[in-house]
Design an enzyme around this catalytic site. Structure first.
Site, short mmCIF file in Angstrom:
data_model
loop_
_atom_site.label_atom_id
_atom_site.label_comp_id
_atom_site.label_asym_id
_atom_site.label_seq_id
_atom_site.Cartn_x
_atom_site.Cartn_y
_atom_site.Cartn_z
N TRP A 136 0.86 -1.19 0.00
CA TRP A 136 0.00 0.00 0.00
C TRP A 136 0.90 1.25 0.00
CZ3 TRP A 136 -1.94 2.65 4.92
CH2 TRP A 136 -2.88 3.65 4.62
N ASP A 217 -1.02 -6.05 9.05
CA ASP A 217 -2.05 -5.08 8.70
C ASP A 217 -3.28 -5.86 8.22
OD1 ASP A 217 -3.52 -2.90 7.97
OD2 ASP A 217 -2.09 -2.11 6.49
N LYS A 252 -13.70 -0.68 5.93
CA LYS A 252 -14.30 -1.38 4.79
C LYS A 252 -15.42 -2.30 5.26
CE LYS A 252 -10.25 0.03 3.22
NZ LYS A 252 -9.91 1.11 2.37
#
Ligand code: LMR
Length: 406
Positions: A136, A217, A252
């Site tokens: 990311w 993560d 999310k």
């Protein structure tokens, strides 16, 4: 009165964020046929950002009980923190029941990464960070901002659209003791390429033997194979007795982006260490933003703490997950049909979660945006959850056009 010399003249203009900048450009784009496949947002089949039923019900209940809003503790709302531990590790996990996990409520997963990074920089000053190649975009920025040096380990195999697992393992085997290794629990961002359970089982002994500090993560729990399944890696690390960090996010899976609800959990040797670590994490938060906000945390805590709401939300995550899978299949079928099998798009089916790495070049991505109003991140990352039954065919045609014209 004469003006004083310009105070800020030496400051360079901000080049813009590679992901958030595209969201702004998309919003400003007047074309009616535009499609947002850049930022990691889950849209429903009508192209709307959903408000989950469980979230709505929890918010309505909270409105009826509206009360004072004192400052939360620096580590956040106790029920939220307990909910994070149940979600991430499982309610009955020995590390949870032994009280040896220090959990903080944080400002999203990014906040968790930054609070953890500040802690690592302060208490492990010799440690450097290793992230997957690629990762990311913001991982490197976050860790470097905390003062840590960031390197990469091999990960994505551009030739196969899969994982360079042997090269990854070999690299980690050569790292100095107490190096920090950033790992994606599931639904790897940006590639969608994950380790299999067997690969995690092969990786864990390396982390242990080399005394590496894993920082996991987990931003997409529930979007890969399921809420429990996606936590496999975290739980396997905890089962193996490792001490490590986990950043998790509800952005999310609660469709809760703007509420900035996340958690940082540090699995420690024992309860005493967990109390000490929690104390220093609190000190770290006090130095940055003092205390986290109340509203989103109350909603998440209510959903995770209520049997009926939890069951409803679990079902809603399954609906989102299945829709993402269906879109992978539809995009694959449309591209397969167009290219009559002459080009392999199988990566769309094997990669998991919100993102796929398409292998499109920056100039192809630019052409998609400029000519077809289809927005991808310039690395070629495509956000599958921006596809729907109304736009998938047009996206496949646009992709085919830029691939063929290259
Ligand atoms: C993404 O990768 O698109 C999301 O995690 C949103 C962000 O902050 O970049």
């Amino acid at each position: 009165m004469t003006a004083t010399p310009a105070l800020f003249a030496h400051i360079p203009p901000y080049a813009g964020d590679p992901i958030l900048g595209l969201m702004d450009a998309y919003q400003a784009d007047p074309r009616a046929n535009k499609v947002s496949l850049s930022i990691g947002l889950y849209f429903d089949d009508a192209g709307r950002l959903p408000v989950l039923d469980a979230v709505r019900q929890a918010e309505e209940a909270l409105l009826r009980e509206i009360g004072p809003r004192p400052y939360l503790p620096m580590h956040g709302l106790p029920d939220f923190r307990a909910g994070v531990q149940r979600m991430v590790f499982g309610a009955d996990h020995a590390a949870v029941t032994a009280g040896r996990i220090a959990t903080m409520q944080t400002l999203g997963g990014s906040g968790a990464l930054r609070v953890g990074a500040d802690f690592l920089h302060r208490y492990f000053p010799a440690s450097e960070v290793w992230v997957s190649d690629p990762t990311w975009d913001n991982h490197r920025v976050l860790f470097e901002a905390a003062g840590l040096k960031v390197h990469t380990y091999p990960y994505y195999d551009a030739a196969t659209g899969g994982l360079r697992f042997d090269a990854m393992l070999e690299c980690l085997q050569g790292l100095p003791r107490q190096s920090v290794v950033l790992l994606h629990a599931s639904c790897h961002n940006p590639t969608g390429v994950d380790l299999s359970p067997a690969q995690w089982d092969a990786l864990i002994p390396v982390l242990r033997e080399r005394e590496l500090i894993a920082f996991v993560d987990m931003a997409y729990q529930g979007f890969g194979d399921g809420l429990e399944e996606d936590a496999f890696a975290v739980r396997a690390l905890a089962d193996a007795g490792l001490q490590f960090f986990v950043a998790n996010s509800f952005s999310k899976n609660f469709s809760f982006y703007g509420e900035r609800c996340g958690g940082l959990s540090v699995v420690c040797h024992d309860r005493k260490d967990a109390d000490t670590v929690l104390g220093q994490l609190q000190a770290g938060v006090r130095r940055i933003y003092s205390t986290p906000p109340t509203h989103g945390a109350r909603v998440v805590a209510k959903v995770l703490g209520d049997t009926q709401l939890l069951a409803g939300w679990t079902q809603e995550t399954a609906v989102m997950r299945k829709r993402i899978r269906a879109m992978r299949e539809q995009l694959h079928a449309a591209l397969h049909e167009t290219f009559r099998g002459e080009r392999d798009f199988g990566y769309l089916l094997s990669q998991r979660g919100m993102f796929s790495y398409t292998g499109l070049s920056e100039s192809q991505v630019d052409r998609l945006r400029e000519q077809h109003a289809v927005y991808l991140v310039r690395s070629g990352r495509l956000c599958i959850s921006g596809l729907n039954s109304g736009n998938v065919q047009a996206v496949a045609e646009a992709m085919a056009e830029v691939i063929k014209s290259a």
